[in-house]
Write an enzyme that holds these catalytic residues in place. Structure first.
Site, PDB file in Angstrom:
ATOM      1  N   TYR A   1       0.854  -1.109  -0.240  1.00 30.08           N
ATOM      2  CA  TYR A   1       0.015  -0.147  -0.142  1.00 30.08           C
ATOM      3  C   TYR A   1       0.789   1.095   0.074  1.00 30.08           C
ATOM      4  O   TYR A   1       0.633   2.354  -0.537  1.00 30.08           O
ATOM      5  CB  TYR A   1      -0.935  -0.030   1.171  1.00 30.08           C
ATOM      6  CG  TYR A   1      -1.789   1.159   1.488  1.00 30.08           C
ATOM      7  CD1 TYR A   1      -2.986   0.839   0.807  1.00 30.08           C
ATOM      8  CD2 TYR A   1      -1.652   2.285   2.314  1.00 30.08           C
ATOM      9  CE1 TYR A   1      -4.217   1.919   0.778  1.00 30.08           C
ATOM     10  CE2 TYR A   1      -2.706   3.081   2.339  1.00 30.08           C
ATOM     11  CZ  TYR A   1      -3.857   3.006   1.497  1.00 30.08           C
ATOM     12  OH  TYR A   1      -5.049   4.047   1.663  1.00 30.08           O
TER      13      TYR A   1
ATOM     14  N   LYS B   1       0.929   3.989  -2.774  1.00 32.76           N
ATOM     15  CA  LYS B   1       0.328   5.480  -2.739  1.00 32.76           C
ATOM     16  C   LYS B   1       1.635   6.543  -2.917  1.00 32.76           C
ATOM     17  O   LYS B   1       1.304   7.382  -3.486  1.00 32.76           O
ATOM     18  CB  LYS B   1       0.098   5.384  -1.292  1.00 32.76           C
ATOM     19  CG  LYS B   1      -1.171   4.651  -0.961  1.00 32.76           C
ATOM     20  CD  LYS B   1      -2.472   5.262  -1.857  1.00 32.76           C
ATOM     21  CE  LYS B   1      -3.817   4.958  -1.439  1.00 32.76           C
ATOM     22  NZ  LYS B   1      -4.666   5.250  -2.514  1.00 32.76           N
TER      23      LYS B   1
END
Length: 253
Positions: free
Chosen positions: A151, A155
């Site tokens: 993640y 991001k």
């Protein structure tokens, strides 16, 4: 008159949470809205609550054919495309030694490939009309977060993607920016509390106390930032990532 009268906004992953809050804000300010979500029935139900011209469209943002069909449908049913919010996301948290290849690929596919495919499909319309706004949803996790190697990488990748698109598309009247939410009270963060075997309200309280403003964020906080960056008021802003986190990342530089 609203800021977005005559504009068509597409928000991915918008059947709930931050995406739905953002769709609601665009609708309140006059935009026609397309809620794009993997779950078409949920997208349609959410679109029906907006009280404006809106459609709910099922789409797998990591699949090119699905994306192109969704964008074509938006243009056909709402009459154009002016704003894209790449918000679709998933989490598959785990420490590195436990993380599977599927966990990695799924998160990268939705966040990074999804933003790439949606932006590629939208920019055809933006360049032709010499106008467009893209806002990507990053996260404070881009700065690193234990158990989120996939993640966090995705991001931060979106921040580089944002800067590159801003360089490529600026001459065609297209602004590209990102928002990086901190802790936002949504189903996703509630699921994190459950995974940690914590009471939801206690988890939110502790998270709020950890930042300077002493509260957690809510979808409307992110919606306010997204709609500003998607408005003509922000026409001289591009390639930027705005952290909307109650000041939580101040000490991290």
């Amino acid at each position: 008159m609203g800021r977005f009268d005559g504009r068509v906004a597409v928000i991915t992953g918008a059947a709930r949470g931050i995406g739905l809050g953002t769709a609601q804000r665009f609708a309140q300010e006059g935009a026609a809205v397309a809620i794009v979500d993997l779950d078409e029935s949920a997208a349609a139900e959410s679109a029906a609550t907006l009280g404006t011209q809106a459609v709910g469209i099922g789409c797998d943002v990591s699949d090119k054919t699905s994306v192109e069909a969704a964008v074509a449908r938006v243009v056909e049913e709402l009459g154009g495309l002016h704003i894209l919010v790449n918000n679709a996301g998933v989490t598959r948290d785990n420490l590195l030694f436990k993380m599977t290849e599927l966990d990695w690929d799924l998160v990268m596919g939705v966040h990074l490939k999804g933003a790439f495919l949606m932006s590629q499909a939208a920019q055809k319309h933006f360049v032709e009309q010499r106008y467009g706004k893209i806002v990507n949803t990053s996260s404070t996790s881009a700065l690193g977060n234990r158990g989120q190697a996939n993640y966090s990488a995705a991001k931060m990748g979106l921040q580089g993607f944002t800067k590159t698109l801003a360089l490529e598309l600026g001459a065609f009247g297209v602004n590209v920016n990102a928002v990086a939410p901190g802790f936002i009270a949504t189903d996703m963060t509630d699921q994190t509390a459950a995974r940690l075997k914590m009471d939801v309200e206690e988890f939110r309280r502790l998270s709020g106390e950890a930042n300077p403003v002493k509260r957690v964020g809510h979808p409307e906080d992110i919606a306010a930032a997204v709609t500003f960056l998607a408005s003509d008021e922000a026409s001289y802003i591009t390639g930027q990532t705005l952290y909307v986190d109650g000041g939580a990342t101040i000490s991290r530089g």
